[in-house]
Design an enzyme around this catalytic site. Structure first.
Site, PDB file in Angstrom:
ATOM      1  N   LYS A   1       0.826  -1.227   0.000  1.00 38.82           N
ATOM      2  CA  LYS A   1       0.000   0.000   0.000  1.00 38.82           C
ATOM      3  C   LYS A   1       0.850   1.262   0.000  1.00 38.82           C
ATOM      4  O   LYS A   1       0.574   2.207  -0.731  1.00 38.82           O
ATOM      5  CB  LYS A   1      -0.892   0.037   1.248  1.00 38.82           C
ATOM      6  CG  LYS A   1      -2.220  -0.639   1.068  1.00 38.82           C
ATOM      7  CD  LYS A   1      -3.077  -0.460   2.303  1.00 38.82           C
ATOM      8  CE  LYS A   1      -2.335  -0.952   3.531  1.00 38.82           C
ATOM      9  NZ  LYS A   1      -2.978  -0.640   4.797  1.00 38.82           N
TER      10      LYS A   1
ATOM     11  N   ARG B   1     -12.544   2.661   9.015  1.00 42.40           N
ATOM     12  CA  ARG B   1     -12.320   1.351   9.607  1.00 42.40           C
ATOM     13  C   ARG B   1     -13.618   0.754  10.144  1.00 42.40           C
ATOM     14  O   ARG B   1     -13.629  -0.400  10.547  1.00 42.40           O
ATOM     15  CB  ARG B   1     -11.312   1.478  10.735  1.00 42.40           C
ATOM     16  CG  ARG B   1      -9.861   1.240  10.249  1.00 42.40           C
ATOM     17  CD  ARG B   1      -9.037   0.983  11.456  1.00 42.40           C
ATOM     18  NE  ARG B   1      -7.749   0.430  11.260  1.00 42.40           N
ATOM     19  CZ  ARG B   1      -6.612   1.124  11.261  1.00 42.40           C
ATOM     20  NH1 ARG B   1      -6.640   2.434  11.314  1.00 42.40           N
ATOM     21  NH2 ARG B   1      -5.462   0.513  11.194  1.00 42.40           N
TER      22      ARG B   1
ATOM     23  N   ARG C   1      12.594 -13.550   0.987  1.00 37.24           N
ATOM     24  CA  ARG C   1      13.395 -12.348   0.791  1.00 37.24           C
ATOM     25  C   ARG C   1      14.528 -12.317   1.824  1.00 37.24           C
ATOM     26  O   ARG C   1      15.679 -12.038   1.511  1.00 37.24           O
ATOM     27  CB  ARG C   1      12.506 -11.102   0.963  1.00 37.24           C
ATOM     28  CG  ARG C   1      13.241  -9.801   0.759  1.00 37.24           C
ATOM     29  CD  ARG C   1      12.312  -8.625   0.816  1.00 37.24           C
ATOM     30  NE  ARG C   1      11.858  -8.337   2.165  1.00 37.24           N
ATOM     31  CZ  ARG C   1      10.834  -7.531   2.456  1.00 37.24           C
ATOM     32  NH1 ARG C   1      10.140  -6.985   1.494  1.00 37.24           N
ATOM     33  NH2 ARG C   1      10.498  -7.297   3.702  1.00 37.24           N
TER      34      ARG C   1
ATOM     35  N   ARG D   1      14.546  -7.185   8.298  1.00 34.48           N
ATOM     36  CA  ARG D   1      14.002  -6.026   9.013  1.00 34.48           C
ATOM     37  C   ARG D   1      13.391  -6.548  10.304  1.00 34.48           C
ATOM     38  O   ARG D   1      12.968  -7.703  10.368  1.00 34.48           O
ATOM     39  CB  ARG D   1      12.918  -5.356   8.161  1.00 34.48           C
ATOM     40  CG  ARG D   1      13.463  -4.778   6.887  1.00 34.48           C
ATOM     41  CD  ARG D   1      12.459  -3.927   6.137  1.00 34.48           C
ATOM     42  NE  ARG D   1      11.082  -4.112   6.542  1.00 34.48           N
ATOM     43  CZ  ARG D   1      10.052  -3.914   5.733  1.00 34.48           C
ATOM     44  NH1 ARG D   1      10.241  -3.558   4.491  1.00 34.48           N
ATOM     45  NH2 ARG D   1       8.815  -4.067   6.153  1.00 34.48           N
TER      46      ARG D   1
ATOM     47  N   ARG E   1       0.778  -9.008  12.787  1.00 39.05           N
ATOM     48  CA  ARG E   1       0.279  -7.802  12.101  1.00 39.05           C
ATOM     49  C   ARG E   1      -0.921  -8.156  11.214  1.00 39.05           C
ATOM     50  O   ARG E   1      -1.861  -7.386  11.061  1.00 39.05           O
ATOM     51  CB  ARG E   1       1.399  -7.149  11.285  1.00 39.05           C
ATOM     52  CG  ARG E   1       2.431  -6.450  12.176  1.00 39.05           C
ATOM     53  CD  ARG E   1       3.671  -6.069  11.415  1.00 39.05           C
ATOM     54  NE  ARG E   1       3.445  -5.004  10.470  1.00 39.05           N
ATOM     55  CZ  ARG E   1       4.100  -4.886   9.316  1.00 39.05           C
ATOM     56  NH1 ARG E   1       5.000  -5.775   8.980  1.00 39.05           N
ATOM     57  NH2 ARG E   1       3.860  -3.889   8.521  1.00 39.05           N
TER      58      ARG E   1
HETATM   59  P1  AMP Z   1      -2.642   2.258  11.883  1.00 40.87           P
HETATM   60  O1  AMP Z   1      -1.266   2.830  11.811  1.00 40.87           O
HETATM   61  O2  AMP Z   1      -3.494   2.631  10.692  1.00 40.87           O
HETATM   62  O3  AMP Z   1      -2.643   0.777  12.113  1.00 40.87           O
HETATM   63  O4  AMP Z   1      -3.363   2.921  13.152  1.00 40.87           O
HETATM   64  C1  AMP Z   1      -2.821   2.812  14.442  1.00 40.87           C
HETATM   65  C2  AMP Z   1      -3.919   2.973  15.508  1.00 40.87           C
HETATM   66  O5  AMP Z   1      -4.533   4.263  15.381  1.00 40.87           O
HETATM   67  C3  AMP Z   1      -5.070   1.989  15.398  1.00 40.87           C
HETATM   68  O6  AMP Z   1      -4.777   0.769  16.031  1.00 40.87           O
HETATM   69  C4  AMP Z   1      -6.190   2.739  16.102  1.00 40.87           C
HETATM   70  O7  AMP Z   1      -6.014   2.725  17.509  1.00 40.87           O
HETATM   71  C5  AMP Z   1      -5.947   4.179  15.637  1.00 40.87           C
HETATM   72  N1  AMP Z   1      -6.664   4.468  14.385  1.00 40.87           N
HETATM   73  C6  AMP Z   1      -6.126   4.702  13.162  1.00 40.87           C
HETATM   74  N2  AMP Z   1      -7.080   4.910  12.231  1.00 40.87           N
HETATM   75  C7  AMP Z   1      -8.268   4.825  12.899  1.00 40.87           C
HETATM   76  C8  AMP Z   1      -9.619   4.941  12.501  1.00 40.87           C
HETATM   77  N3  AMP Z   1      -9.964   5.171  11.209  1.00 40.87           N
HETATM   78  N4  AMP Z   1     -10.574   4.782  13.457  1.00 40.87           N
HETATM   79  C9  AMP Z   1     -10.255   4.545  14.742  1.00 40.87           C
HETATM   80  N5  AMP Z   1      -9.005   4.417  15.180  1.00 40.87           N
HETATM   81  C10 AMP Z   1      -7.999   4.552  14.276  1.00 40.87           C
END
Ligand code: AMP
Length: 193
Positions: free
Chosen positions: A13, A88, A127, A135, A146
């Protein structure tokens, strides 16, 4: 041109978003990055977000919707944006459609970079074996965890777009250029290099 880019970690992505930024002037918006910046700056939202993020939970939908609304109104989004990490939840997706509609805008493409979990773990492992680089997040256990977070936190939004026939699949196991070409075809653009 406004795009939602979906897909598990390791699907490419970030690479594809950068390509779209460079070629078409779109702006990548990652809500995770925005929240981490708020936490680092110690803002009121950051203070609320810190504990929630540490628990691996979601911030309340109204906060996220307001944050996105403010972000996409910025001048650097005038050519369009690529959403990464938002929406989300179904409620965020509905709010997004509604807010864009009010401004005469819309999401032009919802693109899922498809990657089979086993292939992804294998790809990362091979890889590592081939070039000897590792990494910290490349080990199979970390990759699996993840992916588990992805399944719980991001995948639930897929049915919202799938049932409306809006979700477009791209094979994320193809090479970077091939994936880029497929995305171009979906959004009706041709890269002129
Ligand atoms: P990410 O880096 O996209 O995995 O986001 C890290 C954390 O930020 C997530 O685990 C959530 O706690 C919060 N977060 C990010 N995007 C959202 C969203 N659209 N709605 C709610 N929480 C979010």
């Amino acid at each position: 041109m406004n795009i939602i880019l979906l897909g598990p970690p390791g699907a490419g992505k970030g690479t594809q978003a950068k390509r779209l930024e460079q070629l078409y002037g779109l702006k990548q918006i990652s809500t995770g990055d925005m929240l981490r910046a708020e936490v680092a700056a110690g803002t009121p939202i950051g203070q609320e977000a810190k504990a929630i993020m540490e628990r691996g939970e979601f911030l309340p939908d109204p906060i996220m919707v307001k944050m996105i609304q403010g972000r996409i109104a910025q001048p650097d989004c005038a050519q369009g944006f690529i959403l990464d990490g938002f929406p989300r939840t179904e409620s965020q997706a509905e709010a997004l459609d509604a807010m864009l509609g009010t401004d005469g805008l819309k999401i032009d493409a919802v693109i899922l970079l498809d990657v089979a979990e086993d292939q992804l773990v294998e790809r990362i492992a091979s890889r590592t074996a081939e070039d000897g680089t590792r990494r910290p997040d490349d080990n199979p256990e970390v990759v699996r965890s993840r992916l588990d977070i992805y399944r719980r936190q991001t995948a639930p939004i897929l049915p919202y777009y799938e049932k409306a026939g809006r979700l477009k699949h791209v094979d994320g196991m193809l090479g970077v250029d091939e994936v880029g070409a497929e995305i171009d075809a979906l959004i009706g653009k041709t890269a002129k290099n």
